[in-house]
Design an enzyme around this catalytic site. Structure first.
Site, PDB file in Angstrom:
ATOM      1  CG  HIS A   1      22.247  10.011  58.455  1.00 37.54           C
ATOM      2  ND1 HIS A   1      22.634   9.678  59.741  1.00 37.54           N
ATOM      3  CD2 HIS A   1      20.965  10.471  58.559  1.00 37.54           C
ATOM      4  CE1 HIS A   1      21.629   9.913  60.570  1.00 37.54           C
ATOM      5  NE2 HIS A   1      20.607  10.408  59.887  1.00 37.54           N
TER       6      HIS A   1
ATOM      7  CG  HIS B   1      20.359  18.855  59.848  1.00 34.95           C
ATOM      8  ND1 HIS B   1      19.021  18.738  59.523  1.00 34.95           N
ATOM      9  CD2 HIS B   1      20.577  17.990  60.878  1.00 34.95           C
ATOM     10  CE1 HIS B   1      18.453  17.850  60.328  1.00 34.95           C
ATOM     11  NE2 HIS B   1      19.375  17.372  61.151  1.00 34.95           N
TER      12      HIS B   1
END
Length: 180
Positions: A37, A120
């Site tokens: 995620h 990220h």
């Protein structure tokens, strides 16, 4: 109590590409593909009132859908590396969404991390991995690129820590406007 965070879900085809990066570092605990995620905001522990406040705050977030591309690989941890990650190509739309989410949660009374947003997807958590090995891994995969892929919603997740790592569940989803 719920351990909460707000994030973008990673499509399965992108998760498959990320799993191809997951090898070659002894001491890495690789993240399971279903747990990939991109965190927009970490809320932390919240009781049922906090959970309701988060649901209500996020309901007010309005932002357009957009396309996103993953690009590059890096390391978190200056002296002692603690994570490997895949980065995100510059995205004003992603930054806009993250700022809206953060503002909504702060207005609802949540104390959020003050660190600069570094978009990220975590690939691995590191234990006893030298800086040289982590940097070599990042350099070897520095040209990684995947996408673009559509981002049409963001989600409120709960996290349950267990013996086999964390289990994440989507508690609520919020559609982005389709005026692209």
């Amino acid at each position: 109590m719920h351990r909460l965070f707000v994030a973008l879900e990673i499509p399965e085809i992108v998760a498959d590409a990320l799993t191809l990066l997951q090898s070659g570092v002894d001491g890495a605990r690789w993240v399971k593909a279903e747990n990939f995620h991109l965190t927009l905001a970490f809320i932390g522990e919240a009781d049922r009132h906090g959970f309701s406040a988060a649901l209500d705050a996020l309901e007010k977030v309005e932002a357009p859908a957009f396309d996103m591309r993953l690009s590059g690989v890096g390391v978190f941890g200056d002296r002692k590396p603690h994570a490997l990650w895949a980065g995100v190509a510059a995205s004003p739309e992603l930054n806009h969404l993250q700022a809206k989410v953060e503002t909504a949660l702060r207005r609802a009374g949540f104390n959020l991390d003050k660190r600069k947003f570094t978009p990220h997807v975590t690939l691995a958590y590191l234990k006893n991995v030298s800086r040289d090995i982590a940097e070599k891994y990042a350099a070897q995969h520095g040209l990684f690129s995947c996408g673009p892929f559509p981002v049409e919603a963001f989600h409120l997740y709960s996290s349950e820590l267990g013996r086999n790592g964390a289990h994440y569940a989507i508690e609520a989803s919020y559609a982005l406007s389709s005026s692209r």
